[in-house]
Design a protein around this motif. Structure first.
Motif, PDB file in Angstrom:
ATOM      1  N   VAL A  35       0.855  -1.176   0.000  1.00 51.14           N
ATOM      2  CA  VAL A  35       0.000   0.000   0.000  1.00 51.14           C
ATOM      3  C   VAL A  35       0.894   1.231   0.000  1.00 51.14           C
ATOM      4  CG1 VAL A  35      -1.775   1.274   1.247  1.00 51.14           C
ATOM      5  CG2 VAL A  35      -1.805  -1.221   1.264  1.00 51.14           C
ATOM      6  N   LEU A  36       0.771   2.044  -1.031  1.00 52.64           N
ATOM      7  CA  LEU A  36       1.596   3.240  -1.176  1.00 52.64           C
ATOM      8  C   LEU A  36       3.080   2.901  -1.059  1.00 52.64           C
ATOM      9  CD1 LEU A  36      -0.553   5.770   0.899  1.00 52.64           C
ATOM     10  CD2 LEU A  36      -0.566   5.414  -1.570  1.00 52.64           C
ATOM     11  N   GLY A  37       3.452   1.767  -1.658  1.00 50.35           N
ATOM     12  CA  GLY A  37       4.849   1.352  -1.696  1.00 50.35           C
ATOM     13  C   GLY A  37       5.363   0.675  -0.445  1.00 50.35           C
ATOM     14  N   VAL A  38       4.481   0.438   0.536  1.00 48.22           N
ATOM     15  CA  VAL A  38       4.882  -0.167   1.810  1.00 48.22           C
ATOM     16  C   VAL A  38       4.204  -1.518   1.970  1.00 48.22           C
ATOM     17  CG1 VAL A  38       4.887   0.112   4.323  1.00 48.22           C
ATOM     18  CG2 VAL A  38       5.180   2.112   2.836  1.00 48.22           C
ATOM     19  N   ASN A  39       4.949  -2.530   2.410  1.00 49.02           N
ATOM     20  CA  ASN A  39       4.353  -3.822   2.711  1.00 49.02           C
ATOM     21  C   ASN A  39       3.238  -3.639   3.745  1.00 49.02           C
ATOM     22  OD1 ASN A  39       3.909  -6.467   4.036  1.00 49.02           O
ATOM     23  ND2 ASN A  39       5.615  -7.132   2.772  1.00 49.02           N
ATOM     24  N   SER A  40       2.059  -4.228   3.461  1.00 52.24           N
ATOM     25  CA  SER A  40       0.911  -4.037   4.344  1.00 52.24           C
ATOM     26  C   SER A  40       1.209  -4.435   5.783  1.00 52.24           C
ATOM     27  CB  SER A  40      -0.290  -4.838   3.830  1.00 52.24           C
ATOM     28  OG  SER A  40      -0.741  -4.336   2.599  1.00 52.24           O
ATOM     29  N   ARG A  41       2.068  -5.432   5.967  1.00 56.82           N
ATOM     30  CA  ARG A  41       2.402  -5.891   7.316  1.00 56.82           C
ATOM     31  C   ARG A  41       3.228  -4.868   8.085  1.00 56.82           C
ATOM     32  NH1 ARG A  41      -0.593  -9.097   9.576  1.00 56.82           N
ATOM     33  NH2 ARG A  41       1.056 -10.013  10.846  1.00 56.82           N
ATOM     34  N   GLN A  42       3.749  -3.866   7.377  1.00 53.32           N
ATOM     35  CA  GLN A  42       4.601  -2.865   8.016  1.00 53.32           C
ATOM     36  C   GLN A  42       3.947  -1.487   8.077  1.00 53.32           C
ATOM     37  OE1 GLN A  42       8.115  -3.132   5.568  1.00 53.32           O
ATOM     38  NE2 GLN A  42       8.791  -5.052   6.504  1.00 53.32           N
ATOM     39  N   LEU A  43       2.641  -1.422   7.812  1.00 52.23           N
ATOM     40  CA  LEU A  43       1.951  -0.135   7.886  1.00 52.23           C
ATOM     41  C   LEU A  43       1.989   0.414   9.306  1.00 52.23           C
ATOM     42  CD1 LEU A  43      -1.226  -0.802   5.683  1.00 52.23           C
ATOM     43  CD2 LEU A  43       0.742   0.627   5.095  1.00 52.23           C
ATOM     44  N   GLY A  44       2.423   1.652   9.423  1.00 50.03           N
ATOM     45  CA  GLY A  44       2.478   2.306  10.722  1.00 50.03           C
ATOM     46  C   GLY A  44       1.649   3.564  10.735  1.00 50.03           C
ATOM     47  N   PRO A  45       1.631   4.290  11.855  1.00 46.64           N
ATOM     48  CA  PRO A  45       0.823   5.506  11.970  1.00 46.64           C
ATOM     49  C   PRO A  45       1.117   6.524  10.872  1.00 46.64           C
ATOM     50  CG  PRO A  45       1.628   4.833  14.126  1.00 46.64           C
ATOM     51  CD  PRO A  45       2.302   3.947  13.128  1.00 46.64           C
ATOM     52  N   GLU A  46       2.386   6.657  10.488  1.00 46.46           N
ATOM     53  CA  GLU A  46       2.740   7.638   9.468  1.00 46.46           C
ATOM     54  C   GLU A  46       2.159   7.292   8.105  1.00 46.46           C
ATOM     55  OE1 GLU A  46       6.250   4.702   9.581  1.00 46.46           O
ATOM     56  OE2 GLU A  46       4.672   5.472  10.887  1.00 46.46           O
ATOM     57  N   HIS A  47       1.908   5.983   7.869  1.00 47.17           N
ATOM     58  CA  HIS A  47       1.299   5.557   6.613  1.00 47.17           C
ATOM     59  C   HIS A  47      -0.231   5.645   6.690  1.00 47.17           C
ATOM     60  CE1 HIS A  47       5.092   3.025   7.010  1.00 47.17           C
ATOM     61  NE2 HIS A  47       5.364   3.896   6.040  1.00 47.17           N
ATOM     62  N   LEU A  48      -0.784   5.299   7.842  1.00 46.01           N
ATOM     63  CA  LEU A  48      -2.238   5.296   7.990  1.00 46.01           C
ATOM     64  C   LEU A  48      -2.829   6.695   7.872  1.00 46.01           C
ATOM     65  CD1 LEU A  48      -2.591   2.693  10.897  1.00 46.01           C
ATOM     66  CD2 LEU A  48      -2.931   2.324   8.451  1.00 46.01           C
ATOM     67  N   THR A  49      -2.032   7.740   8.140  1.00 49.00           N
ATOM     68  CA  THR A  49      -2.528   9.098   7.986  1.00 49.00           C
ATOM     69  C   THR A  49      -2.765   9.454   6.516  1.00 49.00           C
ATOM     70  OG1 THR A  49      -0.276   9.999   7.923  1.00 49.00           O
ATOM     71  CG2 THR A  49      -1.368   9.894  10.076  1.00 49.00           C
ATOM     72  N   GLN A  50      -2.271   8.618   5.604  1.00 47.92           N
ATOM     73  CA  GLN A  50      -2.461   8.857   4.172  1.00 47.92           C
ATOM     74  C   GLN A  50      -3.549   7.961   3.571  1.00 47.92           C
ATOM     75  OE1 GLN A  50       1.428   9.361   1.976  1.00 47.92           O
ATOM     76  NE2 GLN A  50       2.215   8.407   3.841  1.00 47.92           N
ATOM     77  N   ILE A  51      -4.203   7.142   4.424  1.00 44.20           N
ATOM     78  CA  ILE A  51      -5.169   6.153   3.942  1.00 44.20           C
ATOM     79  C   ILE A  51      -6.522   6.380   4.608  1.00 44.20           C
ATOM     80  CG2 ILE A  51      -5.691   3.694   3.736  1.00 44.20           C
ATOM     81  CD1 ILE A  51      -2.652   3.179   4.101  1.00 44.20           C
ATOM     82  N   GLY A  52      -7.569   6.468   3.793  1.00 41.00           N
ATOM     83  CA  GLY A  52      -8.930   6.467   4.311  1.00 41.00           C
ATOM     84  C   GLY A  52      -9.557   5.103   4.063  1.00 41.00           C
ATOM     85  N   TYR A  53     -10.269   4.577   5.047  1.00 43.34           N
ATOM     86  CA  TYR A  53     -10.860   3.229   4.922  1.00 43.34           C
ATOM     87  C   TYR A  53     -12.257   3.240   5.511  1.00 43.34           C
ATOM     88  CZ  TYR A  53     -11.713  -1.712   6.010  1.00 43.34           C
ATOM     89  OH  TYR A  53     -12.264  -2.974   6.107  1.00 43.34           O
ATOM     90  N   ALA A  54     -13.204   2.719   4.738  1.00 45.73           N
ATOM     91  CA  ALA A  54     -14.581   2.598   5.230  1.00 45.73           C
ATOM     92  C   ALA A  54     -15.161   1.298   4.706  1.00 45.73           C
ATOM     93  CB  ALA A  54     -15.440   3.775   4.781  1.00 45.73           C
ATOM     94  N   SER A  55     -15.848   0.563   5.566  1.00 45.10           N
ATOM     95  CA  SER A  55     -16.411  -0.725   5.180  1.00 45.10           C
ATOM     96  C   SER A  55     -17.900  -0.756   5.471  1.00 45.10           C
ATOM     97  CB  SER A  55     -15.718  -1.872   5.918  1.00 45.10           C
ATOM     98  OG  SER A  55     -16.025  -1.827   7.300  1.00 45.10           O
ATOM     99  N   GLU A  56     -18.545  -1.800   4.944  1.00 39.73           N
ATOM    100  CA  GLU A  56     -19.985  -1.961   5.105  1.00 39.73           C
ATOM    101  C   GLU A  56     -20.394  -1.979   6.568  1.00 39.73           C
ATOM    102  OE1 GLU A  56     -23.457  -5.108   3.628  1.00 39.73           O
ATOM    103  OE2 GLU A  56     -21.335  -5.578   3.391  1.00 39.73           O
ATOM    104  N   ASN A  57     -19.585  -2.609   7.414  1.00 42.18           N
ATOM    105  CA  ASN A  57     -19.885  -2.701   8.847  1.00 42.18           C
ATOM    106  C   ASN A  57     -18.874  -1.887   9.651  1.00 42.18           C
ATOM    107  OD1 ASN A  57     -22.069  -4.643   8.516  1.00 42.18           O
ATOM    108  ND2 ASN A  57     -20.474  -6.111   7.967  1.00 42.18           N
ATOM    109  N   GLN A  58     -18.674  -0.641   9.217  1.00 47.14           N
ATOM    110  CA  GLN A  58     -17.671   0.223   9.830  1.00 47.14           C
ATOM    111  C   GLN A  58     -17.933   0.422  11.318  1.00 47.14           C
ATOM    112  OE1 GLN A  58     -15.165   1.637   8.050  1.00 47.14           O
ATOM    113  NE2 GLN A  58     -14.258   2.769   9.730  1.00 47.14           N
ATOM    114  N   GLN A  59     -16.892   0.219  12.125  1.00 46.03           N
ATOM    115  CA  GLN A  59     -16.992   0.484  13.551  1.00 46.03           C
ATOM    116  C   GLN A  59     -16.549   1.926  13.811  1.00 46.03           C
ATOM    117  OE1 GLN A  59     -14.849  -2.420  15.849  1.00 46.03           O
ATOM    118  NE2 GLN A  59     -16.258  -4.071  15.332  1.00 46.03           N
ATOM    119  N   MET A  60     -17.387   2.664  14.512  1.00 47.51           N
ATOM    120  CA  MET A  60     -17.082   4.064  14.830  1.00 47.51           C
ATOM    121  C   MET A  60     -17.435   4.327  16.287  1.00 47.51           C
ATOM    122  SD  MET A  60     -18.443   6.059  11.395  1.00 47.51           S
ATOM    123  CE  MET A  60     -20.084   5.307  11.452  1.00 47.51           C
ATOM    124  N   PRO A  61     -16.843   5.364  16.880  1.00 42.23           N
ATOM    125  CA  PRO A  61     -17.177   5.706  18.279  1.00 42.23           C
ATOM    126  C   PRO A  61     -18.605   6.240  18.367  1.00 42.23           C
ATOM    127  CG  PRO A  61     -15.690   7.346  17.327  1.00 42.23           C
ATOM    128  CD  PRO A  61     -15.783   6.217  16.331  1.00 42.23           C
TER     129      PRO A  61
END
Length: 278
Positions: A63-89
């Protein structure tokens, strides 16, 4: 690979039941990539592996040139994710997409919750937006609101969207990948896909001799023939080549009718034939 997302020889099994089998694909930067396929094809599993929610049995995803197993906070700030059963506060309130400002998330309808999930995913202008079945069960007005939000963000965001709502995907996707039985049967630009699929109807000149079952061209899906009429789906349409194949099999014919196919009709033809789309 250089795309925003990619999978390399990806496999996944649950209790020795294979779900993905050597999956390879790439989502180009700046594209709106629609991942489609029948229930159980492996779409959600693929997305969860990409997002590092599930661990692959074999292979890797990036994902964005990074192995998915190594995604960290600095990478997640560049990714938006929403699913059918999205969990939210559920205790939070919202003020976007014409949502009721003072109503807590747990009191929102399903459509309102999807709007909130999309809003939260787009709020920080991510480079990549991943959506898993965002339109499922939504009314037309809510779907239109979501699509407008996606189109507005598409200029600066790569989007991967998994959905059964093929008519909606067809209206804005630039690329399509067809997943079936854990394998990607094809991945291509939408314009290329819709250009090569056609419904063909041939009115024969009697007396016509029909070919044996093994003599039909491999690029013709689900041929249905009578001594007077032949219908099939052409997966590699070219006016000259298709006409040549028809004349080779049937000689002179009375009429050849050619009709374009919407994405839903293509999907149904492929699902019913179990074909690799030639």
């Amino acid at each position: 690979m250089s795309g925003a997302l990619c999978a390399v020889d990806l496999s996944k099994a649950f209790r020795n039941v294979p779900v993905l089998d050597g999956l390879n694909f790439e989502v180009p930067d700046g594209s709106v990539f629609g991942l489609v396929g029948p229930n159980g094809a492996g779409k959600t599993t693929t997305i969860k592996i990409l997002m590092n929610i599930l661990k692959p049995t074999a292979g890797r995803t990036e994902v964005l040139g990074v192995n998915s197993r190594q995604l960290g906070p600095e990478h997640l700030t560049q990714i938006g994710y929403a699913s059918e059963n999205q969990q939210m506060p559920d205790w939070m309130t919202v003020r976007y997409f014409e949502l009721p400002l003072n109503r807590r998330l747990r009191h929102l309808s399903r459509g309102m919750r999807m709007k909130a999930a999309l809003a939260s995913s787009l709020a920080y202008r991510p480079r990549l937006l991943v959506l898993d079945e965002p339109f499922s069960g939504l009314d037309p007005v809510v779907r239109e609101d979501l699509i407008e939000g996606l189109i507005e963000s598409a200029a600066e965001t790569t989007i991967l969207i998994s959905s059964h709502d093929l008519a909606e995907i067809e209206s804005f996707a630039s690329h399509i990948g067809y997943l079936d039985g854990g394998r990607l049967r094809f991945s291509e630009e939408m314009t290329s896909l819709t250009a090569r699929f056609r419904e063909i109807e041939v009115t024969l000149q009697p007396p016509a001799i029909l070919p044996a079952s093994g003599e039909w061209p491999s690029n013709w899906l689900r041929p249905d023939a009578t001594p007077a009429l032949v219908r099939f789906v052409e997966t590699r349409f070219d006016p000259d080549r298709t006409s040549s194949q028809i004349n080779r099999l049937f000689g002179d014919v009375r009429q050849i009718s050619v009709k374009p196919m919407p994405l839903r009709a293509i999907f149904v033809a492929l699902a019913r034939s179990g074909s690799k789309a030639a």
